[in-house]
Design an enzyme around this catalytic site. Sequence first.
Site, PDB file in Angstrom:
ATOM      1  N   SER A   1     -47.810  37.295  92.415  1.00 55.72           N
ATOM      2  CA  SER A   1     -48.956  37.721  91.964  1.00 55.72           C
ATOM      3  C   SER A   1     -48.669  38.831  90.752  1.00 55.72           C
ATOM      4  O   SER A   1     -49.655  39.279  90.219  1.00 55.72           O
ATOM      5  CB  SER A   1     -49.932  38.371  92.858  1.00 55.72           C
ATOM      6  OG  SER A   1     -50.480  37.339  93.495  1.00 55.72           O
TER       7      SER A   1
ATOM      8  N   LYS B   1     -49.654  38.219  87.164  1.00 55.11           N
ATOM      9  CA  LYS B   1     -51.321  38.203  86.834  1.00 55.11           C
ATOM     10  C   LYS B   1     -51.497  39.278  85.961  1.00 55.11           C
ATOM     11  O   LYS B   1     -52.413  39.231  85.072  1.00 55.11           O
ATOM     12  CB  LYS B   1     -51.911  38.142  88.299  1.00 55.11           C
ATOM     13  CG  LYS B   1     -52.148  37.082  89.107  1.00 55.11           C
ATOM     14  CD  LYS B   1     -52.823  37.484  90.618  1.00 55.11           C
ATOM     15  CE  LYS B   1     -52.937  36.062  91.209  1.00 55.11           C
ATOM     16  NZ  LYS B   1     -52.871  36.552  92.546  1.00 55.11           N
TER      17      LYS B   1
HETATM   18  O1  DON Z   1     -51.241  32.007  94.594  1.00 56.42           O
HETATM   19  C1  DON Z   1     -50.500  32.592  95.510  1.00 56.42           C
HETATM   20  O2  DON Z   1     -50.700  32.332  96.422  1.00 56.42           O
HETATM   21  C2  DON Z   1     -49.127  33.051  95.151  1.00 56.42           C
HETATM   22  N1  DON Z   1     -48.542  32.271  94.050  1.00 56.42           N
HETATM   23  C3  DON Z   1     -49.312  34.527  94.910  1.00 56.42           C
HETATM   24  C4  DON Z   1     -49.915  35.276  95.774  1.00 56.42           C
HETATM   25  C5  DON Z   1     -49.452  36.603  95.822  1.00 56.42           C
HETATM   26  O3  DON Z   1     -48.580  36.914  95.226  1.00 56.42           O
HETATM   27  C6  DON Z   1     -50.430  37.542  96.515  1.00 56.42           C
HETATM   28  N2  DON Z   1     -50.007  38.957  96.474  1.00 56.42           N
HETATM   29  N3  DON Z   1     -49.601  39.553  96.941  1.00 56.42           N
END
Ligand code: DON
Length: 356
Positions: free
Chosen positions: A92, A95
């Site tokens: 994330s 993002k």
């Molecule tokens: O979309 C997802 O679930 C993962 N690729 C990224 C989620 C994430 O990193 C949440 N963060 N802490």
Amino acid sequence: MADQMNEKLLERDTITMPVIDRHYQMIGTKKATEIIDRAMNLAREEIPKGAVATYIPELSKMDPHQLGICLYPLKGDKICLGDYNVRFTMQSVSKVVMLIVALEVCGLKPVFRKVGMEPSGEAFDSLVELDVSDSKPYNPLINSGALAVCGLLLPEVSFQDMLRYTRNICSDPGIELNEEVFDSEMKTCSRNRSIAYLLQSKGIITTDVEDTLRFYTKMCSMNVTAESLANLGKKLANDGVCNLDGKRFMSSRTARIVKTLMLTCGMYDGSGTFAIKVGIPTKSGVGGGLLSVSDKRAGIGVFGPALDAQGNSIAGCKLLREISNELRLNLFYDPEWNKEEADDTVLKEMAAKSVM
Ligand code: DON
């Protein structure tokens, strides 16, 4: 497209930002290194309370005991400790890159027509509110918001363009797509797939859903290090400009918006507590990465794959809290703060529940 984008993003006029250097400059690199080293030891004690992410099977192979940090001040020497050069997937934290490029390439209004700018108070992969209201995703730093941003980016840039930009802004030509993590997540991303189809049903995504999902998941699967994240953070800290060669990576306005959203929404439903306790705009990823921006002072990258209940690095949060206090990096630093906190039972109760 790639050339146009690079031209637009990289070849702006150089500007020199005034650098506010406070405590960190006064104590010098040696003392700062000792402080961070001590903070690392305290932070390691948190690791057994967390766990590596398992919902992406490939991530479950990570060693939970790893911990690294890179603090890169605008003035002064870079401090790198522990597993600062171990590669892990950005998840994330990417993002932030998606948002920067979307604001630069698509513009402010098109982005905020698709996503809001409010904290969600919900898990990063929640779709509850998205369905019951006719609203758009709360903000671009949760999964639904980032998928909406990807829907905007897809007609404009390729993943290769994004990879190139990420390598440049992280000053790390070694960043690659981690194919294993990408494949692993694509096989298990039913929640994100549901979110993306829901976004399509609401007219927020107009691109092909599967292509959008692949683009998003590739962005999450880029292999970075704590040092790469510190380089990215340093450019945000300097209002979008590299302090070493004067190259501009984004407008000052984009840098300001991104930092504000990192402060209010970067740690999901832990954002408020983190802002109170640490006070440094930060974005987390389930790969264990934390990108922090000490405005006008330093970029900080942290890696610690054992996560808390919100999906944020458990030792990384503790480490940032310690160095924020010790190096006086809190945005609202007040010499009275530590004393007040010692008397505050509410904060103590909250600390017992959360990771910090
Ligand atoms: O979309 C997802 O679930 C993962 N690729 C990224 C989620 C994430 O990193 C949440 N963060 N802490």
